[in-house]
Design a protein around this motif. Structure first.
Motif, PDB file in Angstrom:
ATOM      1  N   GLU A 145     -20.303  13.137  -8.400  1.00 38.96           N
ATOM      2  CA  GLU A 145     -20.673  12.651  -7.063  1.00 38.96           C
ATOM      3  C   GLU A 145     -19.437  12.474  -6.181  1.00 38.96           C
ATOM      4  O   GLU A 145     -18.296  12.629  -6.638  1.00 38.96           O
ATOM      5  CB  GLU A 145     -21.437  11.324  -7.186  1.00 38.96           C
ATOM      6  N   ASP A 146     -19.675  12.175  -4.918  1.00 40.89           N
ATOM      7  CA  ASP A 146     -18.595  11.960  -3.962  1.00 40.89           C
ATOM      8  C   ASP A 146     -18.301  10.464  -3.846  1.00 40.89           C
ATOM      9  O   ASP A 146     -19.224   9.655  -3.673  1.00 40.89           O
ATOM     10  CB  ASP A 146     -18.958  12.511  -2.580  1.00 40.89           C
ATOM     11  N   VAL A 147     -17.021  10.123  -3.932  1.00 41.14           N
ATOM     12  CA  VAL A 147     -16.607   8.719  -3.955  1.00 41.14           C
ATOM     13  C   VAL A 147     -15.544   8.466  -2.896  1.00 41.14           C
ATOM     14  O   VAL A 147     -14.687   9.316  -2.640  1.00 41.14           O
ATOM     15  CB  VAL A 147     -16.069   8.337  -5.353  1.00 41.14           C
ATOM     16  N   VAL A 148     -15.593   7.282  -2.302  1.00 45.14           N
ATOM     17  CA  VAL A 148     -14.577   6.844  -1.343  1.00 45.14           C
ATOM     18  C   VAL A 148     -13.763   5.717  -1.970  1.00 45.14           C
ATOM     19  O   VAL A 148     -14.317   4.821  -2.607  1.00 45.14           O
ATOM     20  CB  VAL A 148     -15.227   6.360  -0.027  1.00 45.14           C
ATOM     21  N   VAL A 149     -12.444   5.788  -1.802  1.00 43.25           N
ATOM     22  CA  VAL A 149     -11.549   4.724  -2.249  1.00 43.25           C
ATOM     23  C   VAL A 149     -10.907   4.100  -1.020  1.00 43.25           C
ATOM     24  O   VAL A 149     -10.380   4.811  -0.156  1.00 43.25           O
ATOM     25  CB  VAL A 149     -10.457   5.268  -3.196  1.00 43.25           C
ATOM     26  N   VAL A 150     -10.950   2.770  -0.939  1.00 46.06           N
ATOM     27  CA  VAL A 150     -10.364   2.049   0.195  1.00 46.06           C
ATOM     28  C   VAL A 150      -9.088   1.360  -0.267  1.00 46.06           C
ATOM     29  O   VAL A 150      -9.122   0.518  -1.158  1.00 46.06           O
ATOM     30  CB  VAL A 150     -11.340   1.010   0.774  1.00 46.06           C
ATOM     31  N   GLY A 151      -7.945   1.739   0.344  1.00 41.13           N
ATOM     32  CA  GLY A 151      -6.657   1.173  -0.035  1.00 41.13           C
ATOM     33  C   GLY A 151      -5.661   2.256  -0.374  1.00 41.13           C
ATOM     34  O   GLY A 151      -6.047   3.392  -0.672  1.00 41.13           O
ATOM     35  N   SER A 152      -4.349   1.907  -0.333  1.00 39.84           N
ATOM     36  CA  SER A 152      -3.330   2.918  -0.637  1.00 39.84           C
ATOM     37  C   SER A 152      -2.181   2.357  -1.454  1.00 39.84           C
ATOM     38  O   SER A 152      -1.109   2.954  -1.520  1.00 39.84           O
ATOM     39  CB  SER A 152      -2.778   3.513   0.667  1.00 39.84           C
ATOM     40  N   GLY A 153      -2.378   1.189  -2.081  1.00 37.03           N
ATOM     41  CA  GLY A 153      -1.355   0.623  -2.949  1.00 37.03           C
ATOM     42  C   GLY A 153      -1.404   1.246  -4.330  1.00 37.03           C
ATOM     43  O   GLY A 153      -2.161   2.190  -4.581  1.00 37.03           O
ATOM     44  N   ASP A 154      -0.592   0.737  -5.248  1.00 36.07           N
ATOM     45  CA  ASP A 154      -0.538   1.280  -6.607  1.00 36.07           C
ATOM     46  C   ASP A 154      -1.907   1.294  -7.266  1.00 36.07           C
ATOM     47  O   ASP A 154      -2.316   2.299  -7.861  1.00 36.07           O
ATOM     48  CB  ASP A 154       0.424   0.442  -7.469  1.00 36.07           C
ATOM     49  N   GLN A 155      -2.630   0.186  -7.165  1.00 38.42           N
ATOM     50  CA  GLN A 155      -3.939   0.103  -7.819  1.00 38.42           C
ATOM     51  C   GLN A 155      -4.902   1.130  -7.231  1.00 38.42           C
ATOM     52  O   GLN A 155      -5.594   1.845  -7.969  1.00 38.42           O
ATOM     53  CB  GLN A 155      -4.514  -1.304  -7.672  1.00 38.42           C
ATOM     54  N   ALA A 156      -4.940   1.223  -5.900  1.00 40.90           N
ATOM     55  CA  ALA A 156      -5.881   2.135  -5.253  1.00 40.90           C
ATOM     56  C   ALA A 156      -5.614   3.585  -5.640  1.00 40.90           C
ATOM     57  O   ALA A 156      -6.541   4.333  -5.987  1.00 40.90           O
ATOM     58  CB  ALA A 156      -5.795   1.975  -3.738  1.00 40.90           C
ATOM     59  N   VAL A 172      -9.695   9.088  -0.065  1.00 40.87           N
ATOM     60  CA  VAL A 172      -8.970   7.835   0.093  1.00 40.87           C
ATOM     61  C   VAL A 172      -8.825   7.518   1.583  1.00 40.87           C
ATOM     62  O   VAL A 172      -8.325   8.344   2.355  1.00 40.87           O
ATOM     63  CB  VAL A 172      -7.577   7.903  -0.565  1.00 40.87           C
ATOM     64  N   ILE A 173      -9.255   6.335   1.973  1.00 47.07           N
ATOM     65  CA  ILE A 173      -9.157   5.910   3.371  1.00 47.07           C
ATOM     66  C   ILE A 173      -7.871   5.093   3.529  1.00 47.07           C
ATOM     67  O   ILE A 173      -7.706   4.052   2.894  1.00 47.07           O
ATOM     68  CB  ILE A 173     -10.370   5.058   3.789  1.00 47.07           C
ATOM     69  N   VAL A 174      -6.957   5.574   4.386  1.00 48.78           N
ATOM     70  CA  VAL A 174      -5.624   4.980   4.512  1.00 48.78           C
ATOM     71  C   VAL A 174      -5.396   4.487   5.939  1.00 48.78           C
ATOM     72  O   VAL A 174      -5.668   5.200   6.904  1.00 48.78           O
ATOM     73  CB  VAL A 174      -4.527   5.999   4.132  1.00 48.78           C
ATOM     74  N   LEU A 175      -4.849   3.280   6.052  1.00 49.27           N
ATOM     75  CA  LEU A 175      -4.563   2.694   7.368  1.00 49.27           C
ATOM     76  C   LEU A 175      -3.403   3.382   8.085  1.00 49.27           C
ATOM     77  O   LEU A 175      -3.341   3.399   9.308  1.00 49.27           O
ATOM     78  CB  LEU A 175      -4.192   1.203   7.202  1.00 49.27           C
ATOM     79  N   HIS A 176      -2.493   3.980   7.310  1.00 54.68           N
ATOM     80  CA  HIS A 176      -1.229   4.457   7.872  1.00 54.68           C
ATOM     81  C   HIS A 176      -1.296   5.904   8.374  1.00 54.68           C
ATOM     82  O   HIS A 176      -2.296   6.611   8.181  1.00 54.68           O
ATOM     83  CB  HIS A 176      -0.124   4.340   6.821  1.00 54.68           C
ATOM     84  N   LYS A 196      -8.580  17.171  -6.354  1.00 50.10           N
ATOM     85  CA  LYS A 196      -9.846  16.463  -6.129  1.00 50.10           C
ATOM     86  C   LYS A 196      -9.670  15.202  -5.278  1.00 50.10           C
ATOM     87  O   LYS A 196     -10.631  14.523  -4.969  1.00 50.10           O
ATOM     88  CB  LYS A 196     -10.476  16.100  -7.469  1.00 50.10           C
ATOM     89  N   LEU A 197      -8.414  14.916  -4.905  1.00 47.60           N
ATOM     90  CA  LEU A 197      -8.125  13.722  -4.123  1.00 47.60           C
ATOM     91  C   LEU A 197      -7.812  14.108  -2.678  1.00 47.60           C
ATOM     92  O   LEU A 197      -6.879  14.871  -2.413  1.00 47.60           O
ATOM     93  CB  LEU A 197      -6.933  12.980  -4.742  1.00 47.60           C
ATOM     94  N   LYS A 198      -8.607  13.598  -1.741  1.00 46.43           N
ATOM     95  CA  LYS A 198      -8.423  13.897  -0.321  1.00 46.43           C
ATOM     96  C   LYS A 198      -8.078  12.606   0.434  1.00 46.43           C
ATOM     97  O   LYS A 198      -8.349  11.511  -0.048  1.00 46.43           O
ATOM     98  CB  LYS A 198      -9.694  14.524   0.271  1.00 46.43           C
ATOM     99  N   PHE A 199      -7.514  12.740   1.623  1.00 42.80           N
ATOM    100  CA  PHE A 199      -7.085  11.566   2.386  1.00 42.80           C
ATOM    101  C   PHE A 199      -7.594  11.625   3.824  1.00 42.80           C
ATOM    102  O   PHE A 199      -7.621  12.697   4.438  1.00 42.80           O
ATOM    103  CB  PHE A 199      -5.556  11.464   2.411  1.00 42.80           C
TER     104      PHE A 199
END
Length: 405
Positions: A145-156, A172-176, A196-199
């Motif tokens: 499935e398609d997943v969204v990750v919120v955050g850009s630190g080490d854990q995210a 990955v949704i990034v503020l910067h 597989k990782l998009k920003f």
């Protein structure tokens, strides 16, 4: 008293359970109060590969072993939520949500931390129905499935890469601005090379969409102000952790601006007989292995404190001989010089006193009990009752006269 313990541990994660093992083994009557599942966040981890002695183990299985180990030493467990504490007296008071009160000579705070929430529409409502905070716990449920990750630190970023093992695509949704992540450089490089990782840059999530399950997210571009919708079946939030210490707000316990508790190398807080261990304390590494070490250290320190307390009560408060409580501070030369003078007088004369030295840096509760705020200071006790205080003069004859009268 049924509700009176030597040691109470608030929190049943790796730090609390480790402390419980050491407390029980030391023959302390020990109680663990935990509001959730025994094991804390570690119990939600599907796979642990960095705990010594276990090449690979699930979080629940490892925490089950910790729990059994503590029970084998007679440790008691109570599933309740602590809502307030009173650390102002020798017997610490712990109050639970159900109105129960417990008393302890020493308390270890091992209440851990919890994921920080954005509190946006849909987040709480869809938690467990597509909204998640732990990749190792829930990533497998998003196979293909398609997943969204919120955050850009080490854990995210690291958790995001783990999710790519299961999901079809991870965004990955990034503020910067483009190319800027808050994680370490090695993880950033690996993330940029993961197909597989998009920003999506300069953006934030305003709402989680869906009725019964997550169907997408509403995004806002921080530069243009425009909004858009991104279809997905899962949203993982990794925007930091917060310590579970809100109930300690008015306890007198020192905490930093985030709510973490600072301690020394013995896990001692600013309050005598109160310790902090694990993810709720100020520390560099938050892992199961470091939490376990914290718990062991705190319990050993608490055991020694309890023994010193019993020793003081037995030898001083119940002693027939008059006692001099000599308060000092190793950082105050005057107090050290006074102590040397006092010992010299004792060596020269026959007296009916017993000396008990009190270090202001480590026995704050005792200093507070007798209202001592500066050193040198001497309180004279007779059968545990205060009868006078000495004028801590550096005049040898004057001091001797006070002791002989």
């Amino acid at each position: 008293m049924a509700n009176s313990f030597d040691l109470i541990i608030i929190g049943g994660g790796p730090a609390g359970l480790s402390a419980a093992i050491y407390g029980g083994r030391a023959k302390l009557r020990t109680l663990v109060i935990n509001k959730g599942t025994i094991g804390g966040l570690a119990d939600t981890t599907r796979e642990i590969v960095n705990y010594p002695g276990y090449i690979q183990v699930s979080g629940p299985d490892l925490m089950k072993d910790f729990h059994k180990h503590a029970q084998s030493f007679g440790v008691e467990f109570l599933k309740e939520e602590v809502v307030s504490v009173d650390f102002s007296k020798e017997d610490k008071i712990i109050k639970t949500k159900k109105g129960k009160e417990f008393f302890a000579k020493a308390v270890i705070m091992a209440c851990g931390s919890e994921p920080r929430l954005l509190n946006i529409p849909g987040e709480k409502r869809l938690r467990g129905s597509g909204v998640a905070y732990c990749a190792t716990c829930d990533a497998e449920f998003f196979e293909g499935e398609d997943v969204v990750v919120v955050g850009s630190g080490d854990q995210a970023i690291e958790e995001g890469m783990y999710i790519t093992k299961f999901a079809r695509k991870v965004t990955v949704i990034v503020l910067h601005d483009e190319g800027i992540l808050d994680c370490n450089k090695v993880s950033a490089e690996r993330a940029f090379n993961n197909d597989k990782l998009k920003f999506i840059w300069n953006s934030t999530v305003e709402e989680v969409l869906g009725d019964e399950n997550v169907e997408g997210v509403k995004l806002k571009n921080l530069k243009t102000g425009s909004t858009s919708e991104l279809p997905c079946q899962g949203v993982f939030f990794f925007v930091g952790m917060i310590p579970s210490t809100r109930f300690l707000k008015d306890s007198g316990l020192d905490m930093d601006k985030r709510g973490y508790v600072p301690v020394n190398e013995s896990m001692e807080t600013n309050l005598e007989g109160v310790y902090a261990a694990g993810d709720n304390r100020v520390k560099y590494l938050r892992q199961v292995v470091s939490a376990a070490g914290d718990g062991a250290t705190a319990a050993v320190a608490a055991e020694r404190y309890i023994e010193e307390l019993k020793d003081f009560n037995a030898k001083i408060l119940q002693n027939d001989k008059k006692t001099l409580l000599v308060f000092f501070n190793v950082l105050v030369n005057e107090s050290l010089e006074f102590g040397t003078l006092l010992e010299g007088i004792f060596n020269e004369t026959v007296n009916d006193y017993k000396i008990f030295k009190v270090d202001m840096a480590t026995k704050k509760t005792l200093a507070q009990k007798y209202g001592i705020d500066k050193v040198p200071a001497v309180v004279v006790l007779d059968k545990g009752e205060e009868i006078k205080r000495l004028d801590c003069s550096m005049d040898k004859e004057k001091l001797k006269a006070q002791l002989l009268c």
